[in-house]
Design an enzyme around this catalytic site. Structure first.
Site, PDB file in Angstrom:
ATOM      1  N   GLY A 183       0.790  -1.220   0.000  1.00 34.03           N
ATOM      2  CA  GLY A 183       0.000   0.000   0.000  1.00 34.03           C
ATOM      3  C   GLY A 183       0.822   1.269   0.000  1.00 34.03           C
ATOM      4  O   GLY A 183       1.988   1.295  -0.397  1.00 34.03           O
ATOM      5  N   CYS A 184       0.198   2.334   0.486  1.00 33.17           N
ATOM      6  CA  CYS A 184       0.756   3.676   0.345  1.00 33.17           C
ATOM      7  C   CYS A 184       2.078   3.876   1.071  1.00 33.17           C
ATOM      8  O   CYS A 184       2.869   4.736   0.692  1.00 33.17           O
ATOM      9  CB  CYS A 184      -0.266   4.707   0.836  1.00 33.17           C
ATOM     10  SG  CYS A 184      -1.715   4.858  -0.243  1.00 33.17           S
ATOM     11  N   HIS A 185       2.329   3.118   2.130  1.00 27.29           N
ATOM     12  CA  HIS A 185       3.596   3.291   2.850  1.00 27.29           C
ATOM     13  C   HIS A 185       4.695   2.365   2.323  1.00 27.29           C
ATOM     14  O   HIS A 185       5.754   2.216   2.940  1.00 27.29           O
ATOM     15  CB  HIS A 185       3.415   3.088   4.354  1.00 27.29           C
ATOM     16  CG  HIS A 185       2.809   1.767   4.752  1.00 27.29           C
ATOM     17  ND1 HIS A 185       3.338   0.549   4.363  1.00 27.29           N
ATOM     18  CD2 HIS A 185       1.726   1.466   5.509  1.00 27.29           C
ATOM     19  CE1 HIS A 185       2.620  -0.439   4.869  1.00 27.29           C
ATOM     20  NE2 HIS A 185       1.623   0.102   5.563  1.00 27.29           N
ATOM     21  N   GLY A 186       4.475   1.738   1.168  1.00 22.46           N
ATOM     22  CA  GLY A 186       5.421   0.758   0.644  1.00 22.46           C
ATOM     23  C   GLY A 186       6.831   1.274   0.481  1.00 22.46           C
ATOM     24  O   GLY A 186       7.807   0.526   0.666  1.00 22.46           O
TER      25      GLY A 186
END
Length: 342
Positions: A135-138
């Site tokens: 997700g977005c924090h990858g």
């Protein structure tokens, strides 16, 4: 495409009545996105369903068809980002010892990583690692992995590449829980070169990273493989969960490392959406200007998932903003991920 163009297309394809059109207009306005980039021309969406079909009657391309587009477009986008990163770092492809790739919007093997081997001219003994479906924090997870690789091999030169094609998972049928994803998400790629030798710091140093799983939040953000693309849901409780839990954890973590909130000079926060930025601002007692760079990236590029935080970091570095920097992102779990740069 502009946000107005995106709204017009979405209204044509999805909305069945004036009520849905009104709600969609409100969502797109509240997203604070002004423009976005997509791997295929946005008007192609009209060709993905029967032009005679009523709005919301078709789910659009199958997941297999969308993955074929991912394989076609993710590779050159990742390649462009990698070439820019190598040029900015003054590093030859032959010097790279490790490759870390990050993506949550597609699956393809051999895929982006092998394409980079072939097209960049990486040596065949480069060690590779893929950070997938986080997700977005990858990108923060990728930075953590790169830090570990560098610790194991101080001579390492690591190319980290994040690429996402969020637009491929556009939802063609009305679902209030999924429409905000249509309003926010975009395509993009970013890359960075990291070196293990602390005596050869080019711009800044990754000091440490951290993770925090927020209680009672398992359904707050979900990202699942569906039959017609990947399905994302974003619960309205996410900002409240961030407001309630973020500060206590982060203050303790910083104190244990000899810092405090006031010591952080630059806040590199992933712009998941306006309400998430507002929640971080409220929880940490930040000034409006502290997250202006995150809001600017959201307005100009939309939420590109994992590469987005690297876009924010790049702006701070180009502005030669004072450190330390603290990068912060949120994803399914509900998980908070953090990286401290000094």
């Amino acid at each position: 495409m502009t946000q107005q163009q995106a709204l017009e297309m979405s209204t044509d394809l999805i909305c069945r009545d004036e009520r849905e059109s009104r709600l969609l207009r409100a969502m797109y306005r509240k997203s604070k996105v002004e423009q976005r980039r997509t791997c295929v021309l946005y008007t192609i969406a009209y060709e993905w369903i029967d032009r005679e079909a009523p709005p919301s009657s078709s789910a659009g391309p199958t997941t297999q068809e969308r993955m074929e587009l991912y394989a076609q477009h993710a590779r050159p986008l990742a390649m462009e980002a990698a070439q820019r990163a190598l040029a900015d770092a003054g590093t030859e492809p032959s010097e790279i010892t490790h490759l870390v790739t990050i993506s949550c919007t597609g699956f393809d093997a051999p895929g982006v990583d092998i394409h980079l081997f072939d097209q960049l001219g990486l040596t065949p003994d480069v060690q590779r690692l893929n950070i997938g479906f986080m997700g977005c924090h990858g990108a923060i997870n990728g930075l953590r992995a790169a830090q570990g690789l560098a610790a194991a091999d101080p001579a390492a030169k690591i190319l980290l590449v994040a690429v996402e094609l969020c637009s491929l998972h556009f939802k063609f049928q009305w679902d209030p829980k999924r429409m905000m994803g249509n309003a926010l998400f975009a395509d993009g790629a970013a890359a960075i070169v990291l070196e293990g030798d602390p005596t050869d710091q080019k711009i800044c140093s990754l000091a440490d990273t951290a993770s925090y799983l927020i209680d009672d939040s398992r359904e707050a953000i979900t990202w699942e493989v569906g039959d017609f693309g990947f399905d994302m849901s974003l619960d309205s409780a996410v900002p409240q969960l961030i407001s309630q839990h973020l500060r206590t954890w982060l203050e303790k973590w910083l104190t244990d490392r000899g810092h405090n909130l006031d010591a952080i000079q630059s806040w590199v926060v992933h712009p998941g959406g306006p309400k998430i930025l507002d929640a971080v601002e409220e929880a940490l007692g930040l000034d409006k200007d502290d997250l202006s760079t995150s809001r600017s990236v959201l307005a100009e590029h939309g939420n590109m998932s994992s590469p987005t935080i690297l876009f924010v970091l790049k702006q701070f570095l180009e502005q030669q903003s004072k450190g330390p920097y603290l990068a912060l992102g949120f994803g399914p779990g509900l998980m908070a991920e953090m990286a401290l740069f000094e």
